[in-house]
Design an enzyme around this catalytic site. Structure first.
Site, PDB file in Angstrom:
ATOM      1  N   LYS A 112       0.841  -1.217   0.000  1.00 10.21           N
ATOM      2  CA  LYS A 112       0.000   0.000   0.000  1.00 10.21           C
ATOM      3  C   LYS A 112       0.870   1.259   0.000  1.00 10.21           C
ATOM      4  O   LYS A 112       0.679   2.146  -0.825  1.00 10.21           O
ATOM      5  CB  LYS A 112      -0.890   0.008   1.249  1.00 10.21           C
ATOM      6  N   ASN A 113       1.830   1.333   0.919  1.00  5.40           N
ATOM      7  CA  ASN A 113       2.542   2.599   1.086  1.00  5.40           C
ATOM      8  C   ASN A 113       3.535   2.892  -0.038  1.00  5.40           C
ATOM      9  O   ASN A 113       4.047   4.004  -0.139  1.00  5.40           O
ATOM     10  CB  ASN A 113       3.190   2.663   2.470  1.00  5.40           C
TER      11      ASN A 113
ATOM     12  N   ARG B 283      -4.069  10.028   3.385  1.00 10.58           N
ATOM     13  CA  ARG B 283      -2.826  10.754   3.636  1.00 10.58           C
ATOM     14  C   ARG B 283      -2.052  10.964   2.330  1.00 10.58           C
ATOM     15  O   ARG B 283      -1.495  12.017   2.065  1.00 10.58           O
ATOM     16  CB  ARG B 283      -1.985   9.930   4.622  1.00 10.58           C
TER      17      ARG B 283
ATOM     18  N   CYS C 222      -5.385   7.995   8.588  1.00  8.77           N
ATOM     19  CA  CYS C 222      -5.845   7.461   9.876  1.00  8.77           C
ATOM     20  C   CYS C 222      -5.593   8.484  10.973  1.00  8.77           C
ATOM     21  O   CYS C 222      -4.561   9.158  10.986  1.00  8.77           O
ATOM     22  CB  CYS C 222      -5.087   6.183  10.221  1.00  8.77           C
TER      23      CYS C 222
ATOM     24  N   ARG D  58       0.074  14.410  12.809  1.00  7.03           N
ATOM     25  CA  ARG D  58       0.559  14.233  11.443  1.00  7.03           C
ATOM     26  C   ARG D  58       0.702  15.552  10.660  1.00  7.03           C
ATOM     27  O   ARG D  58       0.074  15.724   9.599  1.00  7.03           O
ATOM     28  CB  ARG D  58      -0.309  13.226  10.689  1.00  7.03           C
ATOM     29  N   PRO D  59       1.511  16.473  11.165  1.00 11.38           N
ATOM     30  CA  PRO D  59       1.711  17.729  10.419  1.00 11.38           C
ATOM     31  C   PRO D  59       2.472  17.488   9.115  1.00 11.38           C
ATOM     32  O   PRO D  59       3.037  16.405   8.916  1.00 11.38           O
ATOM     33  CB  PRO D  59       2.544  18.577  11.385  1.00 11.38           C
ATOM     34  N   ILE D  60       2.499  18.513   8.244  1.00 10.47           N
ATOM     35  CA  ILE D  60       3.228  18.349   6.972  1.00 10.47           C
ATOM     36  C   ILE D  60       4.341  19.401   6.836  1.00 10.47           C
ATOM     37  O   ILE D  60       4.788  19.724   5.751  1.00 10.47           O
ATOM     38  CB  ILE D  60       2.277  18.374   5.754  1.00 10.47           C
ATOM     39  N   ASP D  61       4.785  19.921   7.997  1.00 13.41           N
ATOM     40  CA  ASP D  61       5.791  20.992   7.976  1.00 13.41           C
ATOM     41  C   ASP D  61       7.089  20.593   7.267  1.00 13.41           C
ATOM     42  O   ASP D  61       7.714  21.418   6.600  1.00 13.41           O
ATOM     43  CB  ASP D  61       6.097  21.453   9.413  1.00 13.41           C
ATOM     44  N   GLN D  62       7.492  19.333   7.386  1.00 11.98           N
ATOM     45  CA  GLN D  62       8.757  18.913   6.763  1.00 11.98           C
ATOM     46  C   GLN D  62       8.645  18.873   5.237  1.00 11.98           C
ATOM     47  O   GLN D  62       9.599  19.177   4.527  1.00 11.98           O
ATOM     48  CB  GLN D  62       9.196  17.541   7.296  1.00 11.98           C
TER      49      GLN D  62
ATOM     50  N   ASP E  78       3.542   0.485  12.184  1.00  9.73           N
ATOM     51  CA  ASP E  78       2.329  -0.097  11.578  1.00  9.73           C
ATOM     52  C   ASP E  78       2.078  -1.537  12.031  1.00  9.73           C
ATOM     53  O   ASP E  78       1.005  -2.082  11.771  1.00  9.73           O
ATOM     54  CB  ASP E  78       2.427  -0.071  10.043  1.00  9.73           C
TER      55      ASP E  78
ATOM     56  N   ILE F 223       6.474   6.893  17.301  1.00  9.11           N
ATOM     57  CA  ILE F 223       6.191   7.677  16.081  1.00  9.11           C
ATOM     58  C   ILE F 223       4.897   8.489  16.207  1.00  9.11           C
ATOM     59  O   ILE F 223       4.862   9.667  15.860  1.00  9.11           O
ATOM     60  CB  ILE F 223       6.105   6.750  14.829  1.00  9.11           C
TER      61      ILE F 223
ATOM     62  N   ARG G   1      -9.037  -0.220   3.427  1.00  7.86           N
ATOM     63  CA  ARG G   1      -8.141   0.767   2.813  1.00  7.86           C
ATOM     64  C   ARG G   1      -6.772   0.166   2.562  1.00  7.86           C
ATOM     65  O   ARG G   1      -6.039   0.633   1.678  1.00  7.86           O
ATOM     66  CB  ARG G   1      -7.966   1.975   3.748  1.00  7.86           C
TER      67      ARG G   1
HETATM   68  N1  EPU Z   1       6.035  14.341  11.024  1.00  7.86           N
HETATM   69  C1  EPU Z   1       6.109  15.686  11.337  1.00  7.86           C
HETATM   70  N2  EPU Z   1       6.158  16.567  10.299  1.00  7.86           N
HETATM   71  C2  EPU Z   1       6.123  16.183   9.005  1.00  7.86           C
HETATM   72  C3  EPU Z   1       6.049  14.809   8.696  1.00  7.86           C
HETATM   73  C4  EPU Z   1       6.004  13.916   9.737  1.00  7.86           C
HETATM   74  O1  EPU Z   1       6.114  16.070  12.491  1.00  7.86           O
HETATM   75  O2  EPU Z   1       6.152  17.048   8.120  1.00  7.86           O
HETATM   76  C5  EPU Z   1       5.967  13.349  12.110  1.00  7.86           C
HETATM   77  C6  EPU Z   1       4.623  12.627  12.098  1.00  7.86           C
HETATM   78  O3  EPU Z   1       3.644  13.340  12.840  1.00  7.86           O
HETATM   79  C7  EPU Z   1       4.974  11.313  12.728  1.00  7.86           C
HETATM   80  C8  EPU Z   1       6.411  11.061  12.239  1.00  7.86           C
HETATM   81  O4  EPU Z   1       6.922  12.334  11.856  1.00  7.86           O
HETATM   82  O5  EPU Z   1       4.988  11.459  14.122  1.00  7.86           O
HETATM   83  C9  EPU Z   1       6.548  10.099  11.081  1.00  7.86           C
HETATM   84  O6  EPU Z   1       5.701  10.481  10.039  1.00  7.86           O
HETATM   85  P1  EPU Z   1       5.957  10.052   8.516  1.00  7.86           P
HETATM   86  O7  EPU Z   1       5.962  11.288   7.690  1.00  7.86           O
HETATM   87  O8  EPU Z   1       7.133   9.154   8.443  1.00  7.86           O
HETATM   88  O9  EPU Z   1       4.655   9.229   8.196  1.00  7.86           O
HETATM   89  P2  EPU Z   1       3.726   9.328   6.941  1.00  7.86           P
HETATM   90  O10 EPU Z   1       4.537   9.527   5.709  1.00  7.86           O
HETATM   91  O11 EPU Z   1       2.619  10.249   7.220  1.00  7.86           O
HETATM   92  C10 EPU Z   1       3.848   6.800   6.322  1.00  7.86           C
HETATM   93  C11 EPU Z   1       2.832   5.709   6.172  1.00  7.86           C
HETATM   94  C12 EPU Z   1       2.287   5.320   7.520  1.00  7.86           C
HETATM   95  C13 EPU Z   1       3.437   4.880   8.417  1.00  7.86           C
HETATM   96  C14 EPU Z   1       4.512   5.975   8.487  1.00  7.86           C
HETATM   97  C15 EPU Z   1       5.742   5.577   9.280  1.00  7.86           C
HETATM   98  C16 EPU Z   1       1.897   6.241   4.023  1.00  7.86           C
HETATM   99  C17 EPU Z   1       0.742   6.700   3.226  1.00  7.86           C
HETATM  100  N3  EPU Z   1       1.756   6.195   5.321  1.00  7.86           N
HETATM  101  O12 EPU Z   1       3.135   7.867   6.922  1.00  7.86           O
HETATM  102  O13 EPU Z   1       1.420   4.232   7.301  1.00  7.86           O
HETATM  103  O14 EPU Z   1       2.949   4.647   9.702  1.00  7.86           O
HETATM  104  O15 EPU Z   1       4.917   6.346   7.162  1.00  7.86           O
HETATM  105  O16 EPU Z   1       6.307   4.439   8.722  1.00  7.86           O
HETATM  106  O17 EPU Z   1       2.924   5.873   3.475  1.00  7.86           O
HETATM  107  C18 EPU Z   1      -0.325   2.756   7.763  1.00  7.86           C
HETATM  108  O18 EPU Z   1      -0.024   2.168   6.707  1.00  7.86           O
HETATM  109  O19 EPU Z   1      -1.134   2.294   8.609  1.00  7.86           O
HETATM  110  C19 EPU Z   1       0.293   4.053   8.032  1.00  7.86           C
HETATM  111  C20 EPU Z   1      -0.165   4.905   8.937  1.00  7.86           C
END
Ligand code: EPU
Length: 417
Positions: free
Chosen positions: A22-23, A92, A116, A121-125, A304, A326, A396
């Site tokens: 999926k991811n 997401r 989920c 889950r901010p997107i600042d990075q 996960d 995380i 999903r």
């Molecule tokens: N984070 C920030 N700022 C950002 C981005 C992330 O603070 O700009 C924090 C997040 O809040 C979190 C941590 O950094 O605490 C890690 O977030 P990451 O960006 O790695 O996660 P993601 O890309 O949103 C993907 C998977 C998730 C999986 C995580 C970690 C997808 C669509 N989702 O999420 O999958 O848990 O990586 O491996 O690829 C799932 O499949 O159930 C799922 C939630």
């Protein structure tokens, strides 16, 4: 609305074939927009997150065909327009369109992504990556308007190795001018899958899978083909099912290296596992030992899989400690496991799971995707019947979960209510 009903206590034996990840797939599909030609992606999982991305592609005007596991995307007909909030908040991964459209057209308008509800889950990075390459970001409420006269390679240091920010920075950098260096990048196998796909299109990405990724921008990306890697979280979920109720349960189409952190924990508990070249065979363990686990980015123990694993921890003889590093809200499965007879205490980012306890069937709710997987696993071994509500979350991310488990002996069905 759909619910799943499971009659517990049936042995699982036979084979389960793992689908595409999926991811990975949810990033490969938006990444296809960066090509000026037609791309083909094989081993696409049949899950509702892919349907949602398909809808976005078609809304933008791409020509998409899907036959079985193969998806062909021709984005030459795309019109770059605002993606409505009601579509973007379905998942997401919708924000991979942010970077792909910005990378190709230097302009994008869309809303905060969904996903989920397991933490803020901010997107600042991701936005930091865009800005480092010269884009300006206007935020109005949930809406983002992002523009760049020119995208120029830059130096990006992520505050944490975010999977999403790593992929978004790659997607925006592949067609920028000059070289981008991305440091403290996430190392997940899905990132390697995406980089390989883009390199097949003509991109120049080096170092994917390590914490420093170098991207040399190119003007055009051409036709390409790729295959989605096997889903390591689906693999892990069925490995745990085998450890709970398996008799030589064989999980096929897997990359064993990708689930090594789980394999080692299952061995530490005393589960009988045999690792093949692309398969893993696992049986129910007796007198399982408790373990301590801390979730981490790859190659650490994946967040996960912590919820699915919690079901198995309730069968260990002693107290296991699991720490979630995380996400701040990923224990919503715990009250339901306790309702089914588990003895679990939550203390901030840790849970203490005292076993062994015997689970019994109850009516429970899947609050998110992996919480749902945890409850399905609990239902497989609980005494009596378990009913799981809100299973749309599960659909999903798990292709044909009912069929795959039924084929190996589970008594499980899905009902429309
Ligand atoms: N984070 C920030 N700022 C950002 C981005 C992330 O603070 O700009 C924090 C997040 O809040 C979190 C941590 O950094 O605490 C890690 O977030 P990451 O960006 O790695 O996660 P993601 O890309 O949103 C993907 C998977 C998730 C999986 C995580 C970690 C997808 C669509 N989702 O999420 O999958 O848990 O990586 O491996 O690829 C799932 O499949 O159930 C799922 C939630």
């Amino acid at each position: 609305m759909k619910q799943i009903k499971i009659e517990g206590g049936h042995e699982l034996t036979g084979e389960i074939k793992i689908s595409g990840a999926k991811n990975s797939a949810v990033a490969l599909v938006p990444a296809s927009l960066l090509s000026d030609g037609v791309v083909t992606i094989d081993n696409i999982p049949n899950i509702s997150d892919i349907d949602a991305l398909n809808e976005i592609l078609e809304y933008l005007g791409a020509m998409v065909s899907r036959e079985g596991e193969t998806m062909k995307i021709d984005s030459s007909t795309i019109v770059n327009k605002e993606i409505p909030e009601k579509i973007s908040k379905r998942l997401r991964a919708s924000y991979y369109f942010m970077s792909a459209l910005l990378g190709k057209y230097r302009h994008v308008e869309m809303y905060f992504p969904g996903g989920c509800s397991i933490g803020a889950r901010p997107i600042d990075q991701t936005l930091k990556g865009f800005r480092a390459l010269g884009a300006t970001v206007k935020e109005e409420g949930n809406k983002f308007t992002i523009d760049a006269d020119e995208l120029i390679g830059g130096h990006v240091y992520l505050d944490m190795p975010s999977v999403g920010a790593t992929i978004n920075t790659i997607l925006v950098a592949v067609r920028a001018k000059g070289t981008t260096i991305l440091e403290n990048a996430a190392k997940e196998p899905e990132i390697v899958n995406i980089a390989t796909f883009l390199n097949n299109m003509g991109a120049k990405i080096r170092g994917a899978g390590t914490s420093t990724i170098r991207i040399i921008g190119v003007d055009h990306l051409k036709d390409s083909f790729t295959e989605v890697i096997p889903d390591r979280i689906e693999t892990g979920t069925y490995m745990i099912a085998g450890a709970l109720a398996g008799n030589q349960l064989k999980i096929t189409n897997v990359i064993p290296d990708h689930v090594e952190s789980l394999t080692l924990k299952l061995k530490e508990m005393g589960c009988p596992i045999t690792i093949g070249e692309d398969s893993i065979t696992i049986s129910r363990g007796k007198h399982l030992k408790p373990v301590n686990i801390k979730t981490l980015g790859y190659p650490g123990f994946p967040t996960d899989l912590q919820q699915p694993l919690t079901t198995l921890l309730t069968y260990c003889e002693g107290t296991s400690i699991l720490e979630e590093t995380i996400y701040e809200n990923r224990f919503q499965n715990v009250p339901y496991l306790n309702q089914m007879g588990a003895d679990i205490i939550i203390d901030k980012r840790k849970i203490f799971v005292k076993g062994p306890t015997t689970l019994h069937g109850e009516k429970v709710t899947a609050t998110d995707l992996r919480a749902g997987a945890c409850l399905v696993l609990a239902g497989l071994v609980a005494e009596g019947t378990t009913t799981i509500m809100d299973v749309e979350h599960v659909l999903r991310g798990y292709e044909n979960i009912i069929g795959k488990l039924s084929n190996v002996g589970a008594k499980i069905k899905m009902e429309e209510i």
